[in-house]
Scaffold this motif. Sequence first.
Motif, PDB file in Angstrom:
ATOM      1  N   GLN A 138      22.370  40.035 120.541  1.00 54.97           N
ATOM      2  CA  GLN A 138      21.651  40.604 119.421  1.00 54.97           C
ATOM      3  C   GLN A 138      22.486  40.450 118.145  1.00 54.97           C
ATOM      4  O   GLN A 138      23.652  40.801 118.105  1.00 54.97           O
ATOM      5  CB  GLN A 138      21.366  42.082 119.675  1.00 54.97           C
ATOM      6  N   VAL A 139      21.872  39.908 117.147  1.00 58.77           N
ATOM      7  CA  VAL A 139      22.565  39.663 115.881  1.00 58.77           C
ATOM      8  C   VAL A 139      22.494  40.907 115.006  1.00 58.77           C
ATOM      9  O   VAL A 139      21.435  41.502 114.827  1.00 58.77           O
ATOM     10  CB  VAL A 139      21.943  38.473 115.135  1.00 58.77           C
ATOM     11  N   GLN A 140      23.645  41.285 114.496  1.00 63.21           N
ATOM     12  CA  GLN A 140      23.709  42.402 113.554  1.00 63.21           C
ATOM     13  C   GLN A 140      24.483  41.975 112.317  1.00 63.21           C
ATOM     14  O   GLN A 140      25.520  41.326 112.414  1.00 63.21           O
ATOM     15  CB  GLN A 140      24.364  43.620 114.203  1.00 63.21           C
ATOM     16  N   VAL A 141      23.942  42.362 111.180  1.00 59.72           N
ATOM     17  CA  VAL A 141      24.562  42.054 109.887  1.00 59.72           C
ATOM     18  C   VAL A 141      24.634  43.356 109.113  1.00 59.72           C
ATOM     19  O   VAL A 141      23.607  43.998 108.881  1.00 59.72           O
ATOM     20  CB  VAL A 141      23.734  41.014 109.108  1.00 59.72           C
ATOM     21  N   GLN A 142      25.827  43.752 108.719  1.00 60.11           N
ATOM     22  CA  GLN A 142      26.005  45.051 108.081  1.00 60.11           C
ATOM     23  C   GLN A 142      26.861  44.926 106.834  1.00 60.11           C
ATOM     24  O   GLN A 142      28.022  44.543 106.915  1.00 60.11           O
ATOM     25  CB  GLN A 142      26.654  46.033 109.045  1.00 60.11           C
ATOM     26  N   GLU A 143      26.284  45.267 105.703  1.00 59.62           N
ATOM     27  CA  GLU A 143      27.031  45.269 104.452  1.00 59.62           C
ATOM     28  C   GLU A 143      27.689  46.637 104.245  1.00 59.62           C
ATOM     29  O   GLU A 143      27.152  47.663 104.668  1.00 59.62           O
ATOM     30  CB  GLU A 143      26.121  44.976 103.250  1.00 59.62           C
TER      31      GLU A 143
ATOM     32  N   ALA B 231      22.603  47.553  91.827  1.00 60.84           N
ATOM     33  CA  ALA B 231      21.658  46.832  92.681  1.00 60.84           C
ATOM     34  C   ALA B 231      21.936  47.141  94.139  1.00 60.84           C
ATOM     35  O   ALA B 231      22.958  47.741  94.481  1.00 60.84           O
ATOM     36  CB  ALA B 231      21.780  45.320  92.450  1.00 60.84           C
ATOM     37  N   VAL B 232      21.025  46.707  94.975  1.00 57.49           N
ATOM     38  CA  VAL B 232      21.283  46.646  96.409  1.00 57.49           C
ATOM     39  C   VAL B 232      21.769  45.228  96.697  1.00 57.49           C
ATOM     40  O   VAL B 232      21.108  44.253  96.312  1.00 57.49           O
ATOM     41  CB  VAL B 232      20.029  46.970  97.229  1.00 57.49           C
ATOM     42  N   TYR B 233      22.908  45.150  97.335  1.00 61.10           N
ATOM     43  CA  TYR B 233      23.523  43.864  97.638  1.00 61.10           C
ATOM     44  C   TYR B 233      23.318  43.542  99.118  1.00 61.10           C
ATOM     45  O   TYR B 233      23.633  44.362  99.985  1.00 61.10           O
ATOM     46  CB  TYR B 233      25.010  43.899  97.288  1.00 61.10           C
ATOM     47  N   TYR B 234      22.819  42.326  99.352  1.00 61.40           N
ATOM     48  CA  TYR B 234      22.512  41.887 100.708  1.00 61.40           C
ATOM     49  C   TYR B 234      23.359  40.685 101.112  1.00 61.40           C
ATOM     50  O   TYR B 234      23.718  39.839 100.290  1.00 61.40           O
ATOM     51  CB  TYR B 234      21.043  41.468 100.817  1.00 61.40           C
ATOM     52  N   CYS B 235      23.570  40.612 102.406  1.00 60.49           N
ATOM     53  CA  CYS B 235      24.200  39.453 103.037  1.00 60.49           C
ATOM     54  C   CYS B 235      23.128  38.815 103.920  1.00 60.49           C
ATOM     55  O   CYS B 235      22.416  39.544 104.640  1.00 60.49           O
ATOM     56  CB  CYS B 235      25.391  39.937 103.857  1.00 60.49           C
TER      57      CYS B 235
ATOM     58  N   GLY C 259      20.467  28.915  95.504  1.00 60.41           N
ATOM     59  CA  GLY C 259      19.532  29.704  94.719  1.00 60.41           C
ATOM     60  C   GLY C 259      18.371  30.287  95.484  1.00 60.41           C
ATOM     61  O   GLY C 259      17.505  30.926  94.894  1.00 60.41           O
ATOM     62  N   ALA C 260      18.352  30.129  96.783  1.00 59.07           N
ATOM     63  CA  ALA C 260      17.198  30.569  97.577  1.00 59.07           C
ATOM     64  C   ALA C 260      17.091  32.086  97.630  1.00 59.07           C
ATOM     65  O   ALA C 260      18.051  32.774  97.953  1.00 59.07           O
ATOM     66  CB  ALA C 260      17.293  30.018  98.987  1.00 59.07           C
ATOM     67  N   THR C 261      15.898  32.596  97.301  1.00 59.62           N
ATOM     68  CA  THR C 261      15.643  34.034  97.399  1.00 59.62           C
ATOM     69  C   THR C 261      14.438  34.346  98.267  1.00 59.62           C
ATOM     70  O   THR C 261      14.117  35.514  98.480  1.00 59.62           O
ATOM     71  CB  THR C 261      15.427  34.649  96.007  1.00 59.62           C
ATOM     72  N   ASN C 262      13.792  33.335  98.771  1.00 63.56           N
ATOM     73  CA  ASN C 262      12.667  33.547  99.673  1.00 63.56           C
ATOM     74  C   ASN C 262      13.199  34.009 101.023  1.00 63.56           C
ATOM     75  O   ASN C 262      13.950  33.294 101.679  1.00 63.56           O
ATOM     76  CB  ASN C 262      11.893  32.242  99.839  1.00 63.56           C
ATOM     77  N   ARG C 263      12.790  35.192 101.434  1.00 57.21           N
ATOM     78  CA  ARG C 263      13.313  35.753 102.677  1.00 57.21           C
ATOM     79  C   ARG C 263      13.003  34.863 103.891  1.00 57.21           C
ATOM     80  O   ARG C 263      13.728  34.875 104.871  1.00 57.21           O
ATOM     81  CB  ARG C 263      12.736  37.153 102.905  1.00 57.21           C
ATOM     82  N   ASP C 264      11.949  34.090 103.819  1.00 64.17           N
ATOM     83  CA  ASP C 264      11.576  33.232 104.937  1.00 64.17           C
ATOM     84  C   ASP C 264      12.581  32.111 105.175  1.00 64.17           C
ATOM     85  O   ASP C 264      12.568  31.478 106.227  1.00 64.17           O
ATOM     86  CB  ASP C 264      10.195  32.624 104.693  1.00 64.17           C
ATOM     87  N   LEU C 265      13.421  31.839 104.191  1.00 64.93           N
ATOM     88  CA  LEU C 265      14.410  30.781 104.332  1.00 64.93           C
ATOM     89  C   LEU C 265      15.660  31.252 105.056  1.00 64.93           C
ATOM     90  O   LEU C 265      16.549  30.453 105.350  1.00 64.93           O
ATOM     91  CB  LEU C 265      14.791  30.240 102.952  1.00 64.93           C
ATOM     92  N   TYR C 266      15.725  32.534 105.333  1.00 66.09           N
ATOM     93  CA  TYR C 266      16.903  33.102 105.987  1.00 66.09           C
ATOM     94  C   TYR C 266      16.538  33.602 107.381  1.00 66.09           C
ATOM     95  O   TYR C 266      15.436  34.091 107.610  1.00 66.09           O
ATOM     96  CB  TYR C 266      17.471  34.248 105.152  1.00 66.09           C
ATOM     97  N   ASP C 267      17.501  33.475 108.270  1.00 66.72           N
ATOM     98  CA  ASP C 267      17.274  33.934 109.641  1.00 66.72           C
ATOM     99  C   ASP C 267      17.640  35.393 109.827  1.00 66.72           C
ATOM    100  O   ASP C 267      16.982  36.117 110.583  1.00 66.72           O
ATOM    101  CB  ASP C 267      18.097  33.077 110.604  1.00 66.72           C
ATOM    102  N   TYR C 268      18.698  35.819 109.156  1.00 65.34           N
ATOM    103  CA  TYR C 268      19.163  37.192 109.333  1.00 65.34           C
ATOM    104  C   TYR C 268      19.513  37.801 107.979  1.00 65.34           C
ATOM    105  O   TYR C 268      20.090  37.133 107.121  1.00 65.34           O
ATOM    106  CB  TYR C 268      20.402  37.234 110.231  1.00 65.34           C
ATOM    107  N   TRP C 269      19.156  39.071 107.847  1.00 65.53           N
ATOM    108  CA  TRP C 269      19.497  39.855 106.654  1.00 65.53           C
ATOM    109  C   TRP C 269      20.135  41.157 107.095  1.00 65.53           C
ATOM    110  O   TRP C 269      19.770  41.726 108.127  1.00 65.53           O
ATOM    111  CB  TRP C 269      18.232  40.233 105.867  1.00 65.53           C
ATOM    112  N   GLY C 270      21.045  41.654 106.280  1.00 64.67           N
ATOM    113  CA  GLY C 270      21.532  42.994 106.500  1.00 64.67           C
ATOM    114  C   GLY C 270      20.587  44.004 105.854  1.00 64.67           C
ATOM    115  O   GLY C 270      19.604  43.632 105.210  1.00 64.67           O
TER     116      GLY C 270
END
Length: 126
Positions: A1-6, A93-97, A106-117
């Motif tokens: 299970q992938v976890q990403v935590q900022e 702001a809220v800062y994400y990894c 420059g990508a900000t489309n969430r669909d282009l990323y596999d995992y977000w914190g």
Amino acid sequence: QVQVQESGPGLVKPWQTLSLTCTVSGVSIATGLYYWSWIRQSPGKGLEWMGVISYSGSTYYAPHLKSRTSIARDLSKKQITLQLLSVAPEETAVYYCAESKRLILGATNRDLYDYWGQGTKVTVSS
């Protein structure tokens, strides 16, 4: 299970240096085709891409932030770090990894990323 935590300080004063950490588990940060980006969202605004570090350690930054931004990684701790110099109140702001399998600057489309914190909220105020 992938976890990403900022994680970060929550509150910084104007002109100070902001330091944030992204801790990753369940996926590599140094092998395979992984690109780790920092993205932020200020209140009432859209997502803003800040920069990325590749699986090989190469870094790329948004042009308007390049002089003040540094992204690094600690392989032993599986962490990606962000430093932002001389922060201003409008950088509250809220800062994400986020991780992607392709390098798309420059990508900000969430669909282009596999995992977000979940993101870490940072307030810049005196």
